[in-house]
Design a protein around this motif. Structure first.
Motif, PDB file in Angstrom:
ATOM      1  N   SER A   1      29.695  16.549  46.201  1.00  0.00           N
ATOM      2  CA  SER A   1      30.723  16.345  45.356  1.00  0.00           C
ATOM      3  C   SER A   1      30.635  17.885  44.473  1.00  0.00           C
ATOM      4  CB  SER A   1      30.824  15.374  44.404  1.00  0.00           C
ATOM      5  OG  SER A   1      31.809  15.190  43.497  1.00  0.00           O
TER       6      SER A   1
ATOM      7  N   VAL B   1      39.927  13.195  47.966  1.00  0.00           N
ATOM      8  CA  VAL B   1      39.586  14.406  47.433  1.00  0.00           C
ATOM      9  C   VAL B   1      39.847  15.447  48.279  1.00  0.00           C
ATOM     10  CG1 VAL B   1      37.440  15.714  46.640  1.00  0.00           C
ATOM     11  CG2 VAL B   1      37.534  13.184  46.171  1.00  0.00           C
TER      12      VAL B   1
ATOM     13  N   PHE C   1      36.052  21.838  37.763  1.00  0.00           N
ATOM     14  CA  PHE C   1      36.910  21.522  38.848  1.00  0.00           C
ATOM     15  C   PHE C   1      38.148  21.876  38.929  1.00  0.00           C
ATOM     16  CE2 PHE C   1      34.314  17.368  39.458  1.00  0.00           C
ATOM     17  CZ  PHE C   1      33.161  17.748  39.838  1.00  0.00           C
ATOM     18  N   HIS C   2      38.888  22.016  37.975  1.00  0.00           N
ATOM     19  CA  HIS C   2      40.295  22.771  37.813  1.00  0.00           C
ATOM     20  C   HIS C   2      40.278  24.199  37.586  1.00  0.00           C
ATOM     21  CE1 HIS C   2      40.201  18.366  37.077  1.00  0.00           C
ATOM     22  NE2 HIS C   2      41.411  18.478  37.907  1.00  0.00           N
TER      23      HIS C   2
ATOM     24  N   SER D   1      39.871  20.842  43.881  1.00  0.00           N
ATOM     25  CA  SER D   1      41.158  21.302  42.813  1.00  0.00           C
ATOM     26  C   SER D   1      40.702  22.735  42.356  1.00  0.00           C
ATOM     27  CB  SER D   1      41.049  20.091  41.813  1.00  0.00           C
ATOM     28  OG  SER D   1      39.747  19.962  41.377  1.00  0.00           O
TER      29      SER D   1
ATOM     30  N   TYR E   1      42.079  16.955  40.487  1.00  0.00           N
ATOM     31  CA  TYR E   1      40.825  15.900  41.249  1.00  0.00           C
ATOM     32  C   TYR E   1      41.325  14.698  40.846  1.00  0.00           C
ATOM     33  CZ  TYR E   1      36.163  14.234  41.965  1.00  0.00           C
ATOM     34  OH  TYR E   1      35.154  13.398  42.290  1.00  0.00           O
TER      35      TYR E   1
ATOM     36  N   PRO F   1      34.963  18.417  45.471  1.00  0.00           N
ATOM     37  CA  PRO F   1      36.323  18.794  44.576  1.00  0.00           C
ATOM     38  C   PRO F   1      36.951  20.264  45.237  1.00  0.00           C
ATOM     39  CG  PRO F   1      34.833  17.917  43.321  1.00  0.00           C
ATOM     40  CD  PRO F   1      34.012  18.427  44.161  1.00  0.00           C
TER      41      PRO F   1
END
Length: 266
Positions: A102, A220, A194-195, A130, A137, A128
């Motif tokens: 992850s 995911v 993550f974004h 994203s 995510y 992830p």
């Protein structure tokens, strides 16, 4: 701790204290980098199996477990990746493999690109994907924050079951014991990254063999993401664990190792 476990230790690297657990002690060195709220000890059951053939170092990522934490640290992806590079250097590990889950897989990608010669190969477990302009995510930030706040007051395995209903009693107890060591601002920063920090542009730069392990029930990584990753770097090896959610070895321990195969030893 039993079986292949050797010891836990701390080393000062990249300006912080980095805590790790060592298993096995023989064979190809492997640095295991856990996910967003997984202290090193929670990966012990995986490290035990890996250590049958490898010299395994499981990291407490900054802001988690027994490594340095607090408001003065940077919890961005680049800082965490730099930690891994300096960790391997400080221990004089000879081109270890990186196995990241992850968030840890994102760290492994970035660390390998920071210093390509430092690592021999990458296992990227359900990272992830994203990022700006991409779908979010699937997990939501309150899932992490709410459980951490409960753990700071003391939570037992039964209370943790509301967050991880499919986990075993042993897994729930371990998470309940250690989750309080996950520093909330570190987790929030990582989740927001993550974004904000798109990992796809890193993929064409990878210069070592890499495996992307995909959870069949994780939500995911979708087929479109696999297609994009392969278009950017056709050398990436794809492995699937169809009956597992995002926490692959928790959901399908044998499936995880079947998918991994001999990749770390090639």
């Amino acid at each position: 701790m039993s079986g292949q476990f050797l010891y836990g230790a701390n080393i000062f690297a990249n300006g912080i204290r980095q805590h790790y657990l060592r298993y096995g002690g023989k064979g190809t060195p492997v640095v295991l980098v856990p996910g967003i709220t997984s202290p090193a000890i929670t990966w012990g059951f995986v490290a035990e199996r890996l250590a049958e053939n490898h010299d395994v170092y499981v990291l407490d990522v900054r802001g988690r477990g027994l490594s340095s934490t607090g408001p003065d640290l940077d919890y961005g992806l680049d800082s965490m990746a730099s930690d891994v590079v300096h960790f391997a250097e400080a221990l004089k590990l000879n081109a270890p493999a990186l196995l990241g889950h992850s968030m840890g897989a994102r760290i492994a990608i970035r660390a390998s690109n920071m210093k390509p010669a430092a690592f021999s190969r990458l296992v990227l477990v359900d990272p992830p994907v994203s990022g700006p302009g991409r779908r979010p995510y699937p997990s939501k930030l309150p899932w992490y924050v709410d459980s951490i706040r409960l753990s700071l007051k003391g939570i037992d395995a039964e209370g943790m079951k509301a967050f991880c209903p499919t986990w075993t009693e042993e897994q729930l107890k371990l998470r309940a014991e250690w989750l309080h060591t996950c520093y909330e601002p570190a987790i929030v920063t990582a989740f927001e990254d993550f974004h904000k920090d798109d990992i796809f542009p890193d993929l064409p730069k990878l210069s070592v063999p890499a495996m992307l392990m995909v959870a069949g029930r994780g939500g995911v990584i979708e087929q479109a993401d696999i297609d994009e990753a392969l278009a950017l770097n056709p050398a990436i090896e794809i492995a699937r664990v169809e009956n597992a959610g995002h926490m692959i070895p928790w959901d399908d321990f044998d499936g995880f190792f079947a998918a991994l195969g001999d990749f770390l030893s090639r």
